[in-house]
Design an enzyme around this catalytic site. Structure first.
Site, PDB file in Angstrom:
ATOM      1  N   HIS A   1      -6.755  -4.516  -5.653  1.00 59.05           N
ATOM      2  CA  HIS A   1      -6.306  -4.797  -4.296  1.00 59.05           C
ATOM      3  C   HIS A   1      -7.460  -4.886  -3.294  1.00 59.05           C
ATOM      4  CE1 HIS A   1      -3.257  -5.645  -1.552  1.00 59.05           C
ATOM      5  NE2 HIS A   1      -2.484  -4.576  -1.648  1.00 59.05           N
TER       6      HIS A   1
ATOM      7  N   ASP B   1      -4.759 -10.032  -2.791  1.00 61.54           N
ATOM      8  CA  ASP B   1      -3.595  -9.630  -1.992  1.00 61.54           C
ATOM      9  C   ASP B   1      -2.342  -9.636  -2.859  1.00 61.54           C
ATOM     10  OD1 ASP B   1      -5.170  -9.410   0.292  1.00 61.54           O
ATOM     11  OD2 ASP B   1      -4.894 -11.533   0.799  1.00 61.54           O
TER      12      ASP B   1
END
Length: 462
Positions: free
Chosen positions: A436, A440
């Site tokens: 992450h 996204d």
């Protein structure tokens, strides 16, 4: 003539290997290229062939010993004369002392020559004499001007991977007590040091000098568990230790997030059943579900290149080649061989490559370059019956796809007229773990949705 057998360098960044098993005993005959012993490194477990034919007359290191590359580990056809017995005894009885002497010798040989200049240099004022000897003695001098000990020199002589981890976390390797050969700091040593929280010591001193009350308390590692009566204690294998180090490092490096999709594999199952026999006759290898998944992933990686990228500091490196890693479960651990340039291969090419790598992984016949350079990894816990899991990313990659069990399940479906009905379909859960930091959640959803679309359409050429 005697032939010396050395520890091979299994890759550019490999500085040492651990002997896991001797396949021949002293006194036994061995042919050229016949497997002589097994080793384990950071990259691969492999059988090392004999460089020549002869009789194994001497073994200088035992199973479980970690040996630096290019170090003599055994001798073939050596006659045990008195001249050869002395060095052999020294190596066997005092390997650490002989190694220390070998590495500490260069500074000692140079120190007598520059020793007269340093005493003469401090009294007189000329400063220009200091830059001259500095390049020759700097490697043996500490910051306070004293000569470093042999132990400190050995600790700083670590593998590139260890030095890189130390640099990223601001750790001074010379201050660590290494457990490797001759006191070398291993990857396990540096990771354990960082995990204990001690790595934050240097910056903490500055904080304490300004605001002692605001200095954060360092985490205290819990004491290791002690076996009780009736417990069985088993030493970790080299591969198991490497896997543990890699998993801990990955968890600490990447911000792991997972998403799971349910994919209808019915059309793939029908396509596989329809071509399975003819495919085997034509290619000589089995047709499984994985080549179809590989091809769908290849298309997804081309459409969403962030999943085929790597992070370097504050830069994102988008890899040109798609090198698919495929996790292979072994009786003694786990290994991830790599299908290089997988997007250039057809379904039959992917099937051949995957089956060949898996077979050679189970017989320890893989080469170092066949387990390195992966850009995306696929693991298949479904072969053992698992529905899905949340796999840990294989560093330095940014994502990993877990394929669950493909089985018949009831599914609500809709006719063209809009009527719902329950059908029996071949279903599977696909779990994607992604980093992450740079990926996204919306990109992860689109990537997995694209793979779902490809597999459910079933438009593949077999």
């Amino acid at each position: 003539m005697s032939t010396e057998v050395v520890m091979p360098q299994m890759g550019e960044s490999i500085a040492e290997g651990t002997i896991t098993k001797w396949l021949k005993k002293v006194g036994e005959r061995v042919e050229r290229d016949e497997p002589l012993f097994e080793i384990s490194t950071d990259k691969v477990d492999a059988e090392i062939p004999s460089p020549a034919a002869g009789t194994l007359t001497e073994v200088r290191f035992q199973e479980g010993d970690t040996v630096e590359v290019n170090t003599v580990v055994a001798v073939l056809d050596g006659d045990r004369s008195s001249a050869s017995e002395v060095p052999a005894a020294k190596v066997v009885e005092e390997p650490a002392k002989s190694e220390a002497a070998a590495q500490a010798q260069p500074p000692q040989e140079k120190s007598p020559a520059p020793t007269p200049p340093p005493p003469a240099a401090p009294p007189p004022p000329p400063v220009e004499t200091k830059p001259a000897p500095a390049p020759t003695v700097q490697t043996a001098l500490q910051k306070d001007g004293t000569i470093a000990s042999a132990d400190e020199l050995r600790r700083t002589k670590s593998s590139p991977l260890v030095r890189k981890i130390a640099q990223e976390h601001g750790v001074d390797i010379s201050k660590l007590e290494g457990t490797g050969l001759s006191g070398r700091v291993t990857k396990n040593d540096i990771l354990s040091f960082i995990e204990s929280g001690t790595a934050a010591a240097p910056p903490q001193r500055k904080v304490e000098s300004v605001t002692p009350a605001s200095a954060p308390a360092q985490p205290v590692a819990p004491p290791p568990p002690r076996p009780q009566a009736g417990d069985r204690v088993e030493q970790m294998t080299v591969m198991r230790k490497k896997i543990a180090e890699h998993m801990v490092l990955s968890r600490r490096t990447s911000a792991h997030v997972s998403t799971v999709y349910e994919i209808d594999m019915t059309r793939i199952a029908r396509l596989r059943d329809e071509h399975r026999d003819a495919f085997y006759e034509r290619t000589g290898t089995k047709l499984t579900y994985m080549p179809f998944i590989f091809e769908a992933v290849n298309k997804g990686l081309r459409k969403f290149p962030i999943f085929n990228a790597q992070v370097s500091g504050e830069q994102i490196i988008y890899k040109q080649d798609i090198n698919l890693g495929m996790a292979v479960a072994l009786d003694w651990g786990l290994i991830v061989p790599v299908i290089k340039r997988a997007d250039d291969l057809s379904i039959s090419g992917l099937a051949r490559a995957a089956n060949d790598l898996a077979d050679r992984a189970r017989t320890k016949q893989l080469k170092p370059d066949e387990v390195t350079g992966g850009t995306f990894t696929i693991t298949n816990p479904g072969v053992f019956g698992g529905l899905f899991g949340t796999p840990i990313i294989n560093q330095p990659q940014l994502a990993i796809l877990g394929v669950g069990k493909i089985e018949k399940r009831a599914k609500v479906m809709t006719t063209e007229d809009g009527d719902d009905f329950i059908g029996i379909r071949w279903m599977c859960y696909f779990a994607l773990s992604f980093d992450h930091r740079v990926i996204d959640g919306s990109d992860a959803e689109r990537f997995l949705a694209f793979i779902k679309e490809q597999l459910e359409a079933g438009d593949f050429s077999v």
